[in-house]
Design a protein around this motif. Structure first.
Motif, short mmCIF file in Angstrom:
data_model
loop_
_atom_site.label_atom_id
_atom_site.label_comp_id
_atom_site.label_asym_id
_atom_site.label_seq_id
_atom_site.Cartn_x
_atom_site.Cartn_y
_atom_site.Cartn_z
N MET A 15 51.55 51.80 36.46
CA MET A 15 51.23 50.94 37.61
C MET A 15 49.99 51.47 38.32
SD MET A 15 54.19 49.02 39.41
CE MET A 15 55.17 50.17 40.34
N SER A 16 49.15 50.57 38.82
CA SER A 16 47.92 50.99 39.50
C SER A 16 48.24 51.54 40.89
CB SER A 16 46.99 49.79 39.68
OG SER A 16 46.80 49.16 38.47
N ASP A 17 47.36 52.39 41.34
CA ASP A 17 47.53 52.95 42.69
C ASP A 17 47.19 51.90 43.74
OD1 ASP A 17 48.15 55.34 41.56
OD2 ASP A 17 46.23 56.32 42.01
N VAL A 18 47.92 51.94 44.83
CA VAL A 18 47.62 51.10 45.99
C VAL A 18 47.40 52.05 47.17
CG1 VAL A 18 48.49 49.33 47.56
CG2 VAL A 18 48.98 49.18 45.11
N LEU A 19 46.20 52.06 47.71
CA LEU A 19 45.91 52.99 48.82
C LEU A 19 46.46 52.44 50.13
CD1 LEU A 19 42.21 54.16 48.23
CD2 LEU A 19 44.34 55.12 47.32
N GLY A 25 52.22 48.24 43.42
CA GLY A 25 51.82 49.32 42.52
C GLY A 25 52.40 50.64 42.98
N THR A 26 51.66 51.72 42.75
CA THR A 26 52.12 53.05 43.17
C THR A 26 51.46 53.40 44.50
OG1 THR A 26 52.23 53.69 40.85
CG2 THR A 26 52.23 55.47 42.46
N PRO A 27 52.25 53.56 45.56
CA PRO A 27 51.64 53.85 46.86
C PRO A 27 50.98 55.23 46.90
CG PRO A 27 53.93 53.12 47.10
CD PRO A 27 53.71 53.40 45.65
N VAL A 28 49.75 55.26 47.36
CA VAL A 28 49.03 56.51 47.56
C VAL A 28 48.57 56.51 49.02
CG1 VAL A 28 46.96 57.83 46.96
CG2 VAL A 28 48.27 56.69 45.16
N ALA A 29 49.07 57.46 49.79
CA ALA A 29 48.73 57.49 51.22
C ALA A 29 47.40 58.22 51.42
CB ALA A 29 49.83 58.20 51.99
N ALA A 43 36.01 56.37 44.03
CA ALA A 43 36.47 57.40 43.09
C ALA A 43 37.80 57.04 42.43
CB ALA A 43 36.61 58.74 43.82
N THR A 44 38.64 56.26 43.14
CA THR A 44 40.00 56.04 42.61
C THR A 44 40.22 54.63 42.05
OG1 THR A 44 40.74 55.45 44.86
CG2 THR A 44 41.07 57.74 44.17
N SER A 45 39.33 53.69 42.36
CA SER A 45 39.48 52.29 41.91
C SER A 45 40.91 51.79 42.01
CB SER A 45 39.02 52.15 40.46
OG SER A 45 37.67 52.43 40.36
N PRO A 46 41.46 51.74 43.22
CA PRO A 46 42.86 51.29 43.36
C PRO A 46 43.00 49.79 43.14
CG PRO A 46 41.85 51.56 45.50
CD PRO A 46 40.83 52.01 44.51
N THR A 60 38.98 37.42 45.81
CA THR A 60 38.49 37.16 44.45
C THR A 60 37.27 38.03 44.12
OG1 THR A 60 37.16 35.37 45.34
CG2 THR A 60 39.28 34.76 44.37
N ARG A 61 36.88 38.88 45.06
CA ARG A 61 35.70 39.72 44.82
C ARG A 61 36.04 41.18 45.08
NH1 ARG A 61 30.06 38.61 45.35
NH2 ARG A 61 28.90 40.50 45.82
N GLY A 62 35.98 41.99 44.07
CA GLY A 62 36.20 43.43 44.21
C GLY A 62 37.65 43.78 44.47
N ILE A 63 37.85 44.99 44.93
CA ILE A 63 39.21 45.49 45.22
C ILE A 63 39.68 44.85 46.53
CG2 ILE A 63 40.50 47.58 45.85
CD1 ILE A 63 38.39 49.09 44.05
N PRO A 64 40.86 44.21 46.53
CA PRO A 64 41.31 43.56 47.77
C PRO A 64 41.55 44.57 48.90
CG PRO A 64 42.63 42.87 45.87
CD PRO A 64 41.80 44.02 45.42
N LEU A 65 40.99 44.27 50.05
CA LEU A 65 41.26 45.04 51.27
C LEU A 65 42.11 44.14 52.14
CD1 LEU A 65 37.59 46.22 52.01
CD2 LEU A 65 39.30 47.33 50.58
#
Ligand code: FAD
Length: 317
Positions: free
Chosen positions: A1-5, A30-34, A84-87, A142-147
């Protein structure tokens, strides 16, 4: 699973409730990363609780320049972490700090952003309440990593300890992150009441309260319920209560379990800040007051009779 910051917010070594909500939400995505951004020593008292709510990893960026509410350096450090992490996604609270960091981050990364969502599905579709509550919007980045920023009290946080040991990773703070300096801090909280946008009960007063002195009635009921105090703009503009407690379109957005409106008419701009409250109780002497269209329970009466009676009943229990 991908990381979710999940960008962590805390005060005095205690996690803000919205951070626990974000971790709960992140587990569906995904996998929570604090990510802890703050002065040296910020992360240590938080990591146990972060792990309890599912953080598999805690990224720690501690530096004097990240102390307090200096959002520009926090956004700079966070941008480096995201690159660096591409969550799969970055989640923040819809707090003043969270929204400002998210906005800056979106510009830095040239990414799409969803602010103030009240729901986020596993496939990234966010639900927002727009145009002072008249419209519900479902949208997706729809653009890049969702914030994504989440409105506080949107979901009930639940613990789910991460498997294995939490990994803490030290993050370097770039020298150019120092973009601002705190010159003065002004305390804005009144006493020991919960923070308005985090509180599970809010008691608000409007123009009907009549004076700053009369706000004692609102505060008394709030204190008995362990609630935060809010105010309408008319009450704030009349000098009854400080602006930092204003609820509404141009004030704070609250979404507590219980919202009690005393002497508030229910103008659309006020509703914009409180209509996602789970249960709304209104006390107003005007049967035609628009707040009654929204209220789950309405009391037609003088707030100076009703609120003290309610307080009396609560004291007996
Ligand atoms: P009023 O509308 O004057 O209502 C007072 C109520 O108290 C009345 O219904 C009256 O019947 C009742 N009352 C009086 N005495 C008693 C009593 N003794 N017992 C019981 N009931 C009593 N407003 C906000 O609140 N938040 C915002 O963020 C906000 N942003 C705005 C942004 C813009 C661009 C604009 C144009 C307006 C904004 N407003 C905002 C103002 C909003 O339109 C209303 O003017 C405001 O919410 C009214 O506040 P109120 O309900 O306290 O006062």
């Amino acid at each position: 699973m991908s990381d979710v910051l999940v960008v962590v917010e805390s005060a005095n070594g205690v996690l803000k409730k919205v951070t626990l909500e974000l971790l709960t939400l992140a587990r569906d995505l995904g996998t929570p990363v604090a990510v802890v951004l703050g002065a040296p020593g910020t992360a240590a008292p938080l990591t146990e609780k972060l792990a309890e709510y599912g953080a598999a990893k805690v990224l720690v960026a501690e530096h004097e320049d990240l102390a307090g509410f200096l959002v520009a350096p926090k956004a700079a450090v966070l941008a480096d972490i995201v690159r660096a992490t591409s969550p799969a996604a970055v989640l923040l609270g819809s707090t003043q700090e969270g929204k400002e960091i998210a906005g800056r981050l979106a510009v830095k990364l040239d990414n799409g952003i969803l602010t103030d969502v009240v729901e986020l599905s596993a496939d990234g579709v966010g639900t927002q309440v727009a145009f002072a509550g008249s419209t519900i919007v479902h949208s997706k980045v729809t653009r890049g990593i969702p914030l994504v920023t989440l409105r506080g009290n949107s979901l009930t946080p639940s613990p789910a300890p991460a498997a294995g040991a939490v990994e803490t990773v030290e993050v370097t703070v770039p020298a150019e992150a120092k973009l601002a300096t705190v010159v003065q801090r002004v305390a804005e909280t009144k006493g020991a009441r919960p923070e308005l946008s985090e509180a599970s009960i809010v008691v608000s007063g409007g123009r009907g309260v009549g004076s700053a002195e009369n706000f004692k009635v609102v505060e008394e009921l709030a204190d008995l319920l362990g609630a935060a105090v809010g105010a309408s703009r008319a009450a704030v503009d009349s000098g009854f209560y400080p602006h930092s407690f204003q609820v509404g379109q141009t004030g704070k957005t609250v979404s507590p379990q219980l919202y009690i409106a005393l002497g508030i008419s229910g103008a659309i701009q006020h509703r914009a800040g409180m209509q996602t409250s789970k249960t709304i109780v209104a006390v107003n002497k005007d049967t035609e007051a628009p707040i009654f269209e929204l209220a789950d329970f309405g009391v037609v009466g003088d707030l100076f009779a009703v609120a003290p009676q309610a307080a009396e009943e609560i004291r007996k229990r």
